[in-house]
Motif scaffolding. Structure first.
Motif, PDB file in Angstrom:
ATOM      1  N   GLU A  51       5.726  -3.268 -13.246  1.00  0.00           N
ATOM      2  CA  GLU A  51       5.397  -2.982 -11.834  1.00  0.00           C
ATOM      3  C   GLU A  51       3.968  -2.456 -11.707  1.00  0.00           C
ATOM      4  O   GLU A  51       3.231  -2.842 -10.804  1.00  0.00           O
ATOM      5  N   ILE A  52       3.604  -1.560 -12.619  1.00  0.00           N
ATOM      6  CA  ILE A  52       2.245  -1.010 -12.592  1.00  0.00           C
ATOM      7  C   ILE A  52       1.224  -2.117 -12.821  1.00  0.00           C
ATOM      8  O   ILE A  52       0.194  -2.181 -12.137  1.00  0.00           O
ATOM      9  N   GLN A  53       1.499  -2.999 -13.768  1.00  0.00           N
ATOM     10  CA  GLN A  53       0.591  -4.107 -14.053  1.00  0.00           C
ATOM     11  C   GLN A  53       0.381  -4.968 -12.820  1.00  0.00           C
ATOM     12  O   GLN A  53      -0.752  -5.358 -12.507  1.00  0.00           O
ATOM     13  N   LEU A  54       1.433  -5.236 -12.081  1.00  0.00           N
ATOM     14  CA  LEU A  54       1.330  -6.042 -10.855  1.00  0.00           C
ATOM     15  C   LEU A  54       0.445  -5.346  -9.826  1.00  0.00           C
ATOM     16  O   LEU A  54      -0.347  -5.996  -9.135  1.00  0.00           O
ATOM     17  N   LEU A  55       0.569  -4.035  -9.707  1.00  0.00           N
ATOM     18  CA  LEU A  55      -0.228  -3.292  -8.743  1.00  0.00           C
ATOM     19  C   LEU A  55      -1.699  -3.208  -9.159  1.00  0.00           C
ATOM     20  O   LEU A  55      -2.586  -3.129  -8.311  1.00  0.00           O
ATOM     21  N   MET A  56      -1.953  -3.223 -10.452  1.00  0.00           N
ATOM     22  CA  MET A  56      -3.313  -3.113 -10.958  1.00  0.00           C
ATOM     23  C   MET A  56      -4.054  -4.450 -10.898  1.00  0.00           C
ATOM     24  O   MET A  56      -5.295  -4.480 -10.846  1.00  0.00           O
ATOM     25  N   ASP A  57      -3.328  -5.559 -10.885  1.00  0.00           N
ATOM     26  CA  ASP A  57      -3.959  -6.900 -10.860  1.00  0.00           C
ATOM     27  C   ASP A  57      -4.605  -7.175  -9.502  1.00  0.00           C
ATOM     28  O   ASP A  57      -4.116  -6.728  -8.478  1.00  0.00           O
TER      29      ASP A  57
ATOM     30  N   MET B 276     -15.370   2.608  -8.764  1.00  0.00           N
ATOM     31  CA  MET B 276     -14.303   3.534  -9.108  1.00  0.00           C
ATOM     32  C   MET B 276     -13.307   3.620  -7.967  1.00  0.00           C
ATOM     33  O   MET B 276     -13.696   3.745  -6.815  1.00  0.00           O
ATOM     34  N   LYS B 277     -12.030   3.521  -8.301  1.00  0.00           N
ATOM     35  CA  LYS B 277     -10.975   3.622  -7.295  1.00  0.00           C
ATOM     36  C   LYS B 277     -10.156   4.893  -7.535  1.00  0.00           C
ATOM     37  O   LYS B 277      -9.859   5.241  -8.673  1.00  0.00           O
ATOM     38  N   VAL B 278      -9.790   5.542  -6.431  1.00  0.00           N
ATOM     39  CA  VAL B 278      -8.958   6.738  -6.511  1.00  0.00           C
ATOM     40  C   VAL B 278      -7.546   6.364  -6.065  1.00  0.00           C
ATOM     41  O   VAL B 278      -7.344   5.873  -4.950  1.00  0.00           O
ATOM     42  N   ILE B 279      -6.586   6.585  -6.964  1.00  0.00           N
ATOM     43  CA  ILE B 279      -5.181   6.285  -6.688  1.00  0.00           C
ATOM     44  C   ILE B 279      -4.434   7.602  -6.517  1.00  0.00           C
ATOM     45  O   ILE B 279      -4.513   8.487  -7.372  1.00  0.00           O
ATOM     46  N   GLY B 280      -3.721   7.733  -5.415  1.00  0.00           N
ATOM     47  CA  GLY B 280      -2.898   8.919  -5.193  1.00  0.00           C
ATOM     48  C   GLY B 280      -1.454   8.608  -5.525  1.00  0.00           C
ATOM     49  O   GLY B 280      -0.926   7.580  -5.088  1.00  0.00           O
ATOM     50  N   LEU B 281      -0.821   9.461  -6.314  1.00  0.00           N
ATOM     51  CA  LEU B 281       0.594   9.290  -6.646  1.00  0.00           C
ATOM     52  C   LEU B 281       1.414  10.323  -5.899  1.00  0.00           C
ATOM     53  O   LEU B 281       1.115  11.522  -5.962  1.00  0.00           O
ATOM     54  N   MET B 282       2.426   9.865  -5.180  1.00  0.00           N
ATOM     55  CA  MET B 282       3.314  10.814  -4.500  1.00  0.00           C
ATOM     56  C   MET B 282       4.761  10.415  -4.731  1.00  0.00           C
ATOM     57  O   MET B 282       5.071   9.269  -5.068  1.00  0.00           O
ATOM     58  N   GLY B 283       5.636  11.360  -4.570  1.00  0.00           N
ATOM     59  CA  GLY B 283       7.062  11.146  -4.790  1.00  0.00           C
ATOM     60  C   GLY B 283       7.738  12.488  -4.911  1.00  0.00           C
ATOM     61  O   GLY B 283       7.091  13.503  -5.209  1.00  0.00           O
ATOM     62  N   GLY B 284       9.023  12.515  -4.715  1.00  0.00           N
ATOM     63  CA  GLY B 284       9.756  13.774  -4.778  1.00  0.00           C
ATOM     64  C   GLY B 284       9.858  14.318  -6.190  1.00  0.00           C
ATOM     65  O   GLY B 284       9.539  13.631  -7.165  1.00  0.00           O
ATOM     66  N   VAL B 285      10.303  15.573  -6.300  1.00  0.00           N
ATOM     67  CA  VAL B 285      10.515  16.189  -7.603  1.00  0.00           C
ATOM     68  C   VAL B 285      11.530  15.351  -8.383  1.00  0.00           C
ATOM     69  O   VAL B 285      12.573  14.982  -7.861  1.00  0.00           O
ATOM     70  N   GLY B 286      11.187  15.011  -9.630  1.00  0.00           N
ATOM     71  CA  GLY B 286      12.080  14.204 -10.455  1.00  0.00           C
ATOM     72  C   GLY B 286      11.897  12.711 -10.297  1.00  0.00           C
ATOM     73  O   GLY B 286      12.627  11.924 -10.896  1.00  0.00           O
TER      74      GLY B 286
ATOM     75  N   ASN C 256       4.085   6.331   4.505  1.00  0.00           N
ATOM     76  CA  ASN C 256       2.748   6.875   4.258  1.00  0.00           C
ATOM     77  C   ASN C 256       2.082   6.353   2.992  1.00  0.00           C
ATOM     78  O   ASN C 256       1.035   6.855   2.590  1.00  0.00           O
ATOM     79  N   CYS C 257       2.674   5.337   2.373  1.00  0.00           N
ATOM     80  CA  CYS C 257       2.097   4.815   1.134  1.00  0.00           C
ATOM     81  C   CYS C 257       1.564   3.397   1.338  1.00  0.00           C
ATOM     82  O   CYS C 257       1.856   2.739   2.335  1.00  0.00           O
ATOM     83  N   ASP C 258       0.763   2.955   0.367  1.00  0.00           N
ATOM     84  CA  ASP C 258       0.273   1.577   0.362  1.00  0.00           C
ATOM     85  C   ASP C 258       1.121   0.693  -0.540  1.00  0.00           C
ATOM     86  O   ASP C 258       1.274  -0.499  -0.298  1.00  0.00           O
ATOM     87  N   LYS C 259       1.656   1.298  -1.603  1.00  0.00           N
ATOM     88  CA  LYS C 259       2.439   0.543  -2.581  1.00  0.00           C
ATOM     89  C   LYS C 259       3.598   1.399  -3.066  1.00  0.00           C
ATOM     90  O   LYS C 259       3.507   2.621  -3.091  1.00  0.00           O
ATOM     91  N   VAL C 260       4.693   0.722  -3.474  1.00  0.00           N
ATOM     92  CA  VAL C 260       5.884   1.430  -3.950  1.00  0.00           C
ATOM     93  C   VAL C 260       6.185   1.002  -5.383  1.00  0.00           C
ATOM     94  O   VAL C 260       6.153  -0.186  -5.710  1.00  0.00           O
ATOM     95  N   LEU C 261       6.458   1.990  -6.224  1.00  0.00           N
ATOM     96  CA  LEU C 261       6.899   1.761  -7.600  1.00  0.00           C
ATOM     97  C   LEU C 261       8.315   2.300  -7.745  1.00  0.00           C
ATOM     98  O   LEU C 261       8.600   3.403  -7.274  1.00  0.00           O
ATOM     99  N   TYR C 262       9.200   1.549  -8.397  1.00  0.00           N
ATOM    100  CA  TYR C 262      10.560   2.027  -8.624  1.00  0.00           C
ATOM    101  C   TYR C 262      10.685   2.506 -10.070  1.00  0.00           C
ATOM    102  O   TYR C 262      10.397   1.763 -10.999  1.00  0.00           O
ATOM    103  N   ASN C 263      11.095   3.758 -10.226  1.00  0.00           N
ATOM    104  CA  ASN C 263      11.152   4.359 -11.554  1.00  0.00           C
ATOM    105  C   ASN C 263      12.547   4.889 -11.836  1.00  0.00           C
ATOM    106  O   ASN C 263      12.777   6.096 -11.872  1.00  0.00           O
ATOM    107  N   ASN C 264      13.472   3.973 -12.032  1.00  0.00           N
ATOM    108  CA  ASN C 264      14.852   4.368 -12.288  1.00  0.00           C
ATOM    109  C   ASN C 264      15.178   4.489 -13.771  1.00  0.00           C
ATOM    110  O   ASN C 264      16.340   4.536 -14.152  1.00  0.00           O
ATOM    111  N   GLY C 265      14.137   4.507 -14.617  1.00  0.00           N
ATOM    112  CA  GLY C 265      14.382   4.808 -16.024  1.00  0.00           C
ATOM    113  C   GLY C 265      14.055   3.719 -17.015  1.00  0.00           C
ATOM    114  O   GLY C 265      13.995   3.980 -18.216  1.00  0.00           O
TER     115      GLY C 265
END
Length: 202
Positions: free
Chosen positions: A196-202, A1-11, A179-188
């Protein structure tokens, strides 16, 4: 089991990423804001601490804490925000740790096919509140500032003044990135986000 932490600013769209991980990868979500809400209800552990400090003017007619009133106070005052966090974070952290340990115990009783492989902690203050140590990997959900502002105005009805106060009290993009291990871009674009998520999960 892996624990993934998600962080990012409001919005930034942490909730969108968490939703994809739950629906498409079977992740178990731990949303710290939901736990904090529960702990702030009348009769719960942090309720009296919050009301004693901020006063009864933050209460609704039902005697429950009005989170909109409370957020209007703390998001523009760093000292008061830190005080609120000191009331809630230790209790939330305890619940998060207990939930993760429970999943580990339950996984041992299940077949490999039945086990939960991913636990996702979605939280606004992952680094500041100490959740980093619980995570195998920390993902930073990044978004252009103008897009974030548009989301906060249209989805939450925030004024430009309130958005500026919120952003002022959050970590900078550089601090998030450092402070992160990986970056996801979520511009809509949902398709791009899923790729992007699939690449990080592989």
């Amino acid at each position: 089991m892996k624990v993934i932490g998600l962080m990012g600013g409001v919005g930034s769209g942490k909730s969108t990423v968490a939703d994809i991980l739950e629906k498409e990868y079977g992740a178990h979500l731990i949303i710290t804001d939901d736990i904090a809400k529960k702990l702030s209800e009348k009769g719960e552990e942090s309720y009296q601490l919050i009301v004693s400090y901020f006063g009864t003017e933050i209460l609704g007619v039902d005697g429950q804490i009005d989170r909109k009133k409370l957020s209007g106070i703390v998001f523009s005052d760093k000292e008061k925000l830190e005080k609120l966090n000191s009331f809630t974070h230790p209790l939330v952290m305890k619940r998060v740790k207990n939930e993760i340990e429970l999943i580990k115990v339950l996984n041992k009783q299940k077949t490999i096919e039945e086990q939960i492989l991913y636990v996702v902690i979605e939280t606004a203050l992952l680094i500041e509140a100490g959740y980093r140590d619980l995570c195998d990997s920390v993902w930073y959900v990044a978004v252009d500032e103008e897009i974030r502002k548009q989301r906060l105005m249209s989805n939450r009805g925030y004024s430009e003044e309130k958005i500026a106060a919120i952003l002022k009290n959050q970590m900078s993009d550089k601090d998030f990135d450092d402070n992160c291990d990986k970056v996801l871009y979520n511009n809509g674009n949902m398709d791009n986000l899923k790729k992007e998520i699939q690449l990080l999960m592989d």
